[in-house]
Design a protein around this motif. Structure first.
Motif, PDB file in Angstrom:
ATOM      1  N   ASP A  50      92.714 -19.046  -9.282  1.00  0.00           N
ATOM      2  CA  ASP A  50      94.006 -19.133  -8.608  1.00  0.00           C
ATOM      3  C   ASP A  50      94.344 -20.616  -8.459  1.00  0.00           C
ATOM      4  O   ASP A  50      93.819 -21.293  -7.570  1.00  0.00           O
ATOM      5  CB  ASP A  50      93.941 -18.441  -7.255  1.00  0.00           C
ATOM      6  CG  ASP A  50      95.287 -18.409  -6.557  1.00  0.00           C
ATOM      7  OD1 ASP A  50      96.278 -18.909  -7.145  1.00  0.00           O
ATOM      8  OD2 ASP A  50      95.350 -17.891  -5.434  1.00  0.00           O
ATOM      9  N   ARG A  51      95.179 -21.124  -9.334  1.00  0.00           N
ATOM     10  CA  ARG A  51      95.485 -22.561  -9.353  1.00  0.00           C
ATOM     11  C   ARG A  51      96.183 -23.013  -8.072  1.00  0.00           C
ATOM     12  O   ARG A  51      95.958 -24.110  -7.591  1.00  0.00           O
ATOM     13  CB  ARG A  51      96.350 -22.902 -10.566  1.00  0.00           C
ATOM     14  CG  ARG A  51      95.735 -22.545 -11.886  1.00  0.00           C
ATOM     15  CD  ARG A  51      94.643 -23.488 -12.235  1.00  0.00           C
ATOM     16  NE  ARG A  51      94.106 -23.142 -13.552  1.00  0.00           N
ATOM     17  CZ  ARG A  51      93.006 -23.623 -14.031  1.00  0.00           C
ATOM     18  NH1 ARG A  51      92.320 -24.500 -13.347  1.00  0.00           N
ATOM     19  NH2 ARG A  51      92.560 -23.259 -15.213  1.00  0.00           N
ATOM     20  N   GLN A  52      97.018 -22.171  -7.515  1.00  0.00           N
ATOM     21  CA  GLN A  52      97.732 -22.521  -6.290  1.00  0.00           C
ATOM     22  C   GLN A  52      96.758 -22.704  -5.137  1.00  0.00           C
ATOM     23  O   GLN A  52      96.818 -23.688  -4.401  1.00  0.00           O
ATOM     24  CB  GLN A  52      98.771 -21.443  -5.958  1.00  0.00           C
ATOM     25  CG  GLN A  52      99.561 -21.709  -4.700  1.00  0.00           C
ATOM     26  CD  GLN A  52     100.483 -22.907  -4.854  1.00  0.00           C
ATOM     27  OE1 GLN A  52     100.942 -23.208  -5.943  1.00  0.00           O
ATOM     28  NE2 GLN A  52     100.750 -23.572  -3.740  1.00  0.00           N
ATOM     29  N   ALA A  53      95.831 -21.765  -4.977  1.00  0.00           N
ATOM     30  CA  ALA A  53      94.850 -21.860  -3.895  1.00  0.00           C
ATOM     31  C   ALA A  53      93.929 -23.057  -4.103  1.00  0.00           C
ATOM     32  O   ALA A  53      93.551 -23.736  -3.144  1.00  0.00           O
ATOM     33  CB  ALA A  53      94.029 -20.573  -3.813  1.00  0.00           C
ATOM     34  N   GLN A  54      93.586 -23.329  -5.342  1.00  0.00           N
ATOM     35  CA  GLN A  54      92.725 -24.471  -5.646  1.00  0.00           C
ATOM     36  C   GLN A  54      93.429 -25.789  -5.293  1.00  0.00           C
ATOM     37  O   GLN A  54      92.818 -26.690  -4.718  1.00  0.00           O
ATOM     38  CB  GLN A  54      92.346 -24.437  -7.124  1.00  0.00           C
ATOM     39  CG  GLN A  54      91.277 -25.405  -7.513  1.00  0.00           C
ATOM     40  CD  GLN A  54      90.894 -25.262  -8.970  1.00  0.00           C
ATOM     41  OE1 GLN A  54      91.706 -24.892  -9.817  1.00  0.00           O
ATOM     42  NE2 GLN A  54      89.646 -25.576  -9.278  1.00  0.00           N
ATOM     43  N   GLU A  55      94.701 -25.881  -5.605  1.00  0.00           N
ATOM     44  CA  GLU A  55      95.470 -27.089  -5.287  1.00  0.00           C
ATOM     45  C   GLU A  55      95.618 -27.258  -3.778  1.00  0.00           C
ATOM     46  O   GLU A  55      95.478 -28.362  -3.259  1.00  0.00           O
ATOM     47  CB  GLU A  55      96.841 -27.025  -5.959  1.00  0.00           C
ATOM     48  CG  GLU A  55      97.664 -28.272  -5.776  1.00  0.00           C
ATOM     49  CD  GLU A  55      97.032 -29.504  -6.416  1.00  0.00           C
ATOM     50  OE1 GLU A  55      97.252 -30.610  -5.883  1.00  0.00           O
ATOM     51  OE2 GLU A  55      96.316 -29.371  -7.418  1.00  0.00           O
ATOM     52  N   GLU A  56      95.862 -26.170  -3.053  1.00  0.00           N
ATOM     53  CA  GLU A  56      95.963 -26.237  -1.597  1.00  0.00           C
ATOM     54  C   GLU A  56      94.636 -26.680  -0.983  1.00  0.00           C
ATOM     55  O   GLU A  56      94.607 -27.442  -0.019  1.00  0.00           O
ATOM     56  CB  GLU A  56      96.379 -24.884  -1.031  1.00  0.00           C
ATOM     57  CG  GLU A  56      97.812 -24.521  -1.337  1.00  0.00           C
ATOM     58  CD  GLU A  56      98.151 -23.107  -0.901  1.00  0.00           C
ATOM     59  OE1 GLU A  56      97.284 -22.428  -0.290  1.00  0.00           O
ATOM     60  OE2 GLU A  56      99.274 -22.668  -1.179  1.00  0.00           O
ATOM     61  N   TRP A  57      93.527 -26.205  -1.522  1.00  0.00           N
ATOM     62  CA  TRP A  57      92.211 -26.598  -1.018  1.00  0.00           C
ATOM     63  C   TRP A  57      91.984 -28.093  -1.222  1.00  0.00           C
ATOM     64  O   TRP A  57      91.496 -28.771  -0.333  1.00  0.00           O
ATOM     65  CB  TRP A  57      91.129 -25.787  -1.724  1.00  0.00           C
ATOM     66  CG  TRP A  57      89.755 -26.138  -1.264  1.00  0.00           C
ATOM     67  CD1 TRP A  57      89.129 -25.705  -0.132  1.00  0.00           C
ATOM     68  CD2 TRP A  57      88.844 -27.026  -1.906  1.00  0.00           C
ATOM     69  NE1 TRP A  57      87.878 -26.256  -0.041  1.00  0.00           N
ATOM     70  CE2 TRP A  57      87.666 -27.084  -1.126  1.00  0.00           C
ATOM     71  CE3 TRP A  57      88.890 -27.774  -3.079  1.00  0.00           C
ATOM     72  CZ2 TRP A  57      86.576 -27.845  -1.478  1.00  0.00           C
ATOM     73  CZ3 TRP A  57      87.788 -28.528  -3.418  1.00  0.00           C
ATOM     74  CH2 TRP A  57      86.653 -28.566  -2.617  1.00  0.00           C
ATOM     75  N   ARG A  58      92.365 -28.599  -2.399  1.00  0.00           N
ATOM     76  CA  ARG A  58      92.201 -30.034  -2.670  1.00  0.00           C
ATOM     77  C   ARG A  58      93.052 -30.879  -1.721  1.00  0.00           C
ATOM     78  O   ARG A  58      92.615 -31.920  -1.241  1.00  0.00           O
ATOM     79  CB  ARG A  58      92.583 -30.346  -4.112  1.00  0.00           C
ATOM     80  CG  ARG A  58      91.511 -30.005  -5.097  1.00  0.00           C
ATOM     81  CD  ARG A  58      91.784 -30.643  -6.446  1.00  0.00           C
ATOM     82  NE  ARG A  58      90.838 -30.153  -7.420  1.00  0.00           N
ATOM     83  CZ  ARG A  58      91.147 -29.478  -8.506  1.00  0.00           C
ATOM     84  NH1 ARG A  58      92.398 -29.227  -8.789  1.00  0.00           N
ATOM     85  NH2 ARG A  58      90.217 -29.065  -9.333  1.00  0.00           N
ATOM     86  N   GLU A  59      94.269 -30.441  -1.467  1.00  0.00           N
ATOM     87  CA  GLU A  59      95.160 -31.192  -0.588  1.00  0.00           C
ATOM     88  C   GLU A  59      94.688 -31.164   0.859  1.00  0.00           C
ATOM     89  O   GLU A  59      94.989 -32.077   1.630  1.00  0.00           O
ATOM     90  CB  GLU A  59      96.579 -30.637  -0.685  1.00  0.00           C
ATOM     91  CG  GLU A  59      97.250 -30.920  -2.013  1.00  0.00           C
ATOM     92  CD  GLU A  59      98.594 -30.225  -2.148  1.00  0.00           C
ATOM     93  OE1 GLU A  59      98.979 -29.457  -1.230  1.00  0.00           O
ATOM     94  OE2 GLU A  59      99.255 -30.442  -3.167  1.00  0.00           O
ATOM     95  N   SER A  60      93.965 -30.141   1.251  1.00  0.00           N
ATOM     96  CA  SER A  60      93.533 -30.016   2.640  1.00  0.00           C
ATOM     97  C   SER A  60      92.257 -30.799   2.947  1.00  0.00           C
ATOM     98  O   SER A  60      91.857 -30.875   4.105  1.00  0.00           O
ATOM     99  CB  SER A  60      93.312 -28.543   2.993  1.00  0.00           C
ATOM    100  OG  SER A  60      92.195 -28.041   2.288  1.00  0.00           O
ATOM    101  N   GLN A  61      91.639 -31.371   1.957  1.00  0.00           N
ATOM    102  CA  GLN A  61      90.401 -32.126   2.173  1.00  0.00           C
ATOM    103  C   GLN A  61      90.675 -33.427   2.916  1.00  0.00           C
ATOM    104  O   GLN A  61      91.656 -34.111   2.661  1.00  0.00           O
ATOM    105  CB  GLN A  61      89.729 -32.444   0.830  1.00  0.00           C
ATOM    106  CG  GLN A  61      89.256 -31.211   0.084  1.00  0.00           C
ATOM    107  CD  GLN A  61      88.194 -30.452   0.847  1.00  0.00           C
ATOM    108  OE1 GLN A  61      87.184 -31.008   1.226  1.00  0.00           O
ATOM    109  NE2 GLN A  61      88.458 -29.185   1.094  1.00  0.00           N
TER     110      GLN A  61
END
Length: 74
Positions: free
Chosen positions: A48-59
């Motif tokens: 899930d590219r969207q969830a992966q991108e959100e996870w990266r941004e939340s770090q």
């Protein structure tokens, strides 16, 4: 085929590992299907590219030494 290749050619040779795998496949004909099913459980997943991108941004960036004291906060 060159003369050198014809001299060293061993058409009937099978390594011990190849013989073992061939024997294992004849004894367990469903081995490959079980391997594929096991692989599907752990590895073959859609990302899930969207969830992966959100996870990266939340770090939150981490300090190089986590347990060190910050001299500006003393």
């Amino acid at each position: 085929m060159s003369l050198l290749l014809r001299i060293f050619r061993r058409p009937d040779y099978k390594s011990d590992v190849t013989q073992f795998i061939d024997q294992l496949k004849t004894e367990q004909p469903d081995l490959e299907s079980r391997q594929r099913a096991g692989r599907a459980i752990w590895w073959d997943k859609s990302v899930d590219r969207q969830a992966q991108e959100e996870w990266r941004e939340s770090q939150v960036p981490q300090k190089p030494y986590v347990y060190g004291t910050d001299p500006t906060n003393q």
